[in-house]
Design a protein around this motif. Structure first.
Motif: not given
Length: 240
Positions: A218-222, A128-129, A116-117, A122-123
């Motif tokens: 997780a989707i909401k967080c991103f 940190d990612a 998802l990330a 996101y890399d």
């Protein structure tokens, strides 16, 4: 910088350290996550040629959550683990057979969150990612089981708190969250275990619901983190 730790980088052999090491031993790599998402993107564009990039991102995210939730539902018994988690024998040797299902569930949720990330751009080779991805996955699971971090993770306050963790002793925090997850998951699983079910630690329903929840949080967080970054960029432009 890679999130995977050397097996000797765990001075304390407590449950949190053991679970973290075991999950890291079988988790997918950032490179594999990138390849999988690229395949999803190619298929989504082919099936939905007129869809916008935002719509494609949403389609792929939902497919990832659905697929990994089904994986999780199959991992309710030790007999199913080899098909879900390659190298499960190594995992069982690390944490013991009783914790193998917990590790499998965590691995599935973290793999899912990594995909998802990646889908959100996101890399995962960034330190940190990768840790943010891990924090979201484990915190989401704890939240679903009633052991939150104090605020909903899928909120601005939750995202800020997780990002604040990255500024401190991140590894210590991750180990503690893994320990809490292991203890809570085991308790919840035993409450739902099948009577006399040899090798069955958790029912498929628990694993499926937990993974569905983690995925959508997780989707909401991103999404929230992206919005926060856009707001910060816009504010910076106004100030300048």
């Amino acid at each position: 910088m890679n999130w995977r730790l050397d097996l000797n980088d765990a001075p304390s052999r407590d449950q949190g350290s053991l679970l973290l090491t075991a999950v890291q031993a079988v988790a997918i790599s950032p490179e594999k996550a990138k390849k999988i998402v690229a395949q999803y993107q190619k298929a989504a564009h082919k099936t939905n040629p007129k869809a916008s990039e935002t719509e494609i991102e949403e389609i792929i995210s939902n497919k990832i959550v659905d697929k990994y939730s089904k994986y999780a539902s199959l991992s309710g018994g030790v007999a199913a683990l080899p098909g879900i988690v390659p190298g499960v024998g190594t995992v069982a040797a690390m944490v013991g057979g009783g914790m193998a299902d917990t590790t499998a569930c965590m691995k599935i949720q973290i793999d899912m969150t990594m995909l998802l990330a990646t889908n959100f751009g996101y890399d995962l080779n960034d330190h940190d990612a990768m840790y943010m991805t891990t924090l979201i996955a484990v915190s989401g699971g704890l939240e679903k089981m009633g052991v939150g971090i104090g605020v909903p993770i899928a909120s601005k306050a939750g995202v800020k708190m997780l990002k604040q963790y990255l500024k401190g002793a991140t590894l210590t925090i991750v180990k503690e969250l893994f320990k809490r997850f292991g203890l809570t998951f085991t308790r919840k699983a035993l409450e739902k275990s099948i009577p006399f079910g040899v090798g069955v630690v958790a029912g498929s329903g628990l694993n499926y619901a937990l993974t569905q929840y983690v995925g959508h949080q997780a989707i909401k967080c991103f999404t929230i983190e992206r919005q926060m970054e856009e707001e910060a960029d816009n504010n910076g432009k106004v100030d300048s």
